[in-house]
Design a protein around this motif. Structure first.
Motif, mmCIF file in Angstrom:
data_model
loop_
_atom_site.group_PDB
_atom_site.id
_atom_site.type_symbol
_atom_site.label_atom_id
_atom_site.label_comp_id
_atom_site.label_asym_id
_atom_site.label_seq_id
_atom_site.Cartn_x
_atom_site.Cartn_y
_atom_site.Cartn_z
ATOM 1 N N ARG A 334 0.832 -1.187 0.000
ATOM 2 C CA ARG A 334 0.000 0.000 0.000
ATOM 3 C C ARG A 334 0.872 1.245 0.000
ATOM 4 N N VAL A 346 -1.145 2.098 9.673
ATOM 5 C CA VAL A 346 -1.405 0.811 9.015
ATOM 6 C C VAL A 346 -2.340 0.008 9.915
ATOM 7 N N VAL A 364 4.509 0.634 1.541
ATOM 8 C CA VAL A 364 4.462 -0.165 2.766
ATOM 9 C C VAL A 364 4.153 -1.604 2.399
ATOM 10 N N VAL A 366 3.101 -5.080 3.998
ATOM 11 C CA VAL A 366 2.455 -5.553 5.224
ATOM 12 C C VAL A 366 2.335 -7.072 5.165
ATOM 13 N N ILE A 371 6.078 -5.068 9.290
ATOM 14 C CA ILE A 371 5.731 -3.879 8.529
ATOM 15 C C ILE A 371 7.045 -3.328 7.970
ATOM 16 N N ARG A 385 4.839 -6.199 13.413
ATOM 17 C CA ARG A 385 3.452 -5.767 13.281
ATOM 18 C C ARG A 385 2.738 -5.829 14.630
#
Length: 513
Positions: A334, A346, A364, A366, A371, A385
């Motif tokens: 993203r 996020v 980013v 994920v 992250i 994360r």
């Protein structure tokens, strides 16, 4: 070697008459619908056989056949040469580096009086064309795997509610051996699509050179014959396995004939043979599909005389690339813009990036565990994360020295801005900044509060700020609720201007120096 005849005997008689009448070979070819070279070839044969127009009365079709092509007396379908095992040759042709020339040379070593090269190739190609549609294309071992979703779904019953939810069927077929893999997934979305590929590679025990998907949006963002745009996550998965992606051309079913035939065959083994069974979970359904696929892959193919599994072990397993040590992990990509507090959001949690990237756009990545943040292709931050706990994940290396090495935004600036509304608002902003471990983490909340006060009567704003301080409501959504409900006590009951008071969350002016 008997010559290959492209014209009927009636056409050959017509050809000789037209040639006798002075018609050119080009015009004869146009009249008969064949190439001029074909006309010239037959005229040379006639001249070599001493045949001229008009033909003698005894020149029957059988006589002409014998004199021109030397094929009289041969029954239809009967051949004079020794026939090789075409099925075995078709299997050998799928091995890497094996060509028709090599197979013909080996055939002639065993049968010196056998077919010439061109006739041998014609007969082998003819045998391949008589195979099932799955085998029509010539695929080299280890070259391609064809993947697609079946248009049919399989129902799975929720044991709690009895509701039937339909699952998609993913099918993959290896090009050379036709070894088939299938599984059920809940959706065709990117996570399910790439996850099915990971399990497919694990099933094959290796990876071929190319992936040939249909133009599913989870795999191909933009279909194009010349320059298809591959989904970024799908491309990253392919790169992990060192495999290329070659999407089938839009509206060209022949490009994916292998998987289309595999889908139809797999549907009969999955949907047809499992139609009487009831499944209560995706895992239970996939266990049944795996058993059905095992039976299908071990079933001998009629034309080739061996099963898909046997053919895979013979010619394709060794040609596959070795798999990497770790399976590929699904990642969501993203775009995000770095906020004034040098964090990005996020999934409701905030992660820091170097403060020099404030207001910059970053990419980013994920995953379930990490992250990763990239700027212009370089990784600038990585975080574990967060699912629970503190909302901010801040790397100390990302902070500016003393938290204030940039001039645009400082705690003092927010306090000065708030003081223009009134002392209660200034106190509220100071409380917000003091409530954070690092003042920069409160910048966005302060911006949100001050933005809510735009256009609001200062007296009303001061009343709301005082009420928020009483309640300890130090979030912009709480201020929004107080403004909407029109609740809050006056700043001072006697009408005098209120003053900034002591509060547990205030650290004092010395904190910022």
């Amino acid at each position: 070697m008997p010559a290959k005849r492209e014209l009927t005997m009636r056409q050959l008689r017509y050809l000789l008459r037209l040639h006798h009448d002075g018609v050119s070979a080009r015009e004869i070819g146009r009249l008969l619908g064949v190439a001029r070279s074909t006309i010239q070839d037959n005229l040379k044969r006639a001249a070599s056989a001493g045949l001229e127009w008009p033909l003698p009365e005894e020149a029957t079709d059988e006589v002409l056949e014998l004199r021109l092509f030397g094929r009289a007396g041969i029954a239809p379908g009967q051949r004079r040469r020794v026939e090789p095992d075409w099925a075995a040759l078709a299997r050998e042709l799928k091995r890497p580096g094996v060509s028709m020339t090599i197979l013909w040379e080996e055939y002639r070593e065993a049968h010196p009086g056998g077919y010439g090269y061109s006739r041998f190739c014609d007969l082998l190609r003819g045998f391949e064309r008589r195979l099932t549609p799955v085998m029509r294309q010539n695929h080299v071992a280890g070259d391609k795997v064809f993947v697609d979703y079946s248009g049919k779904r399989i129902g799975i019953v929720d044991p709690g509610t009895g509701e039937i939810r339909e699952a998609e069927i993913f099918v993959a077929v290896l090009g050379a051996s036709n070894l088939t893999y299938a599984e059920a997934t809940w959706t065709q979305q990117l996570a399910d699509w790439t996850g099915a590929h990971v399990r497919m590679f694990r099933f094959f025990g290796g990876a071929p050179r190319l992936l040939v998907p249909d133009n599913l949006k989870s795999g191909v963002n933009k279909a194009s014959f010349y320059d298809p745009e591959i989904n970024r996550t799908y491309g990253a998965m392919a790169a992990h396995y060192s495999i290329g992606v070659l999407p089938a051309r839009p509206y060209k079913p022949r490009d994916k004939a292998k998987v289309e035939a595999g889908v139809r065959f797999a549907q009969s083994w999955i949907l047809g043979r499992l139609r009487q069974q009831t499944f209560f979970s995706l895992a239970e359904c996939n266990a049944a599909i795996a058993l059905a696929m095992q039976r299908m892959n071990e079933r001998p193919m009629r034309k080739l005389g061996v099963s898909r599994r046997e053919l895979f072990e013979q010619i394709e397993r060794a040609a596959l690339q070795r798999l990497p040590a770790d399976d590929w992990e699904f990642a969501e990509w993203r775009r995000a813009r770095v906020n004034l507090d040098y964090h990005i959001g996020v999934h409701d949690f905030l992660y820091s990036v170097p403060y020099t990237l404030i207001r910059a756009e970053v990419d980013v990545r994920v995953t379930a565990r990490m992250i990763e943040i990239f700027h212009r292709g370089a990784r600038v931050g990585v975080h574990q994360r967060r699912y629970l706990g503190a909302r901010h994940g801040t790397d100390p290396d990302h902070m500016p020295a003393s938290h204030r090495h940039y001039a645009d935004w400082t705690p003092e600036r927010f306090r000065r801005w708030a003081s223009k509304v009134g002392p209660n608002t200034e106190g509220l902003i100071a409380a917000v900044l003091a409530s954070r471990k690092h003042p920069e983490q409160g910048f966005r909340t302060c911006l949100g509060i001050l933005k809510l006060y735009r256009g609001v009567d200062p007296e009303r704003a001061e009343t709301v700020s005082a009420r928020a301080l009483e309640l300890g409501a130090l979030a912009s959504n709480a201020i929004s609720s107080l403004l909407a409900s029109k609740r809050g006590k006056p700043a001072a009951k006697d009408g005098a201007q209120s003053t900034l008071f002591d509060h547990a969350n205030l650290r004092g002016p010395g904190y910022y120096h």
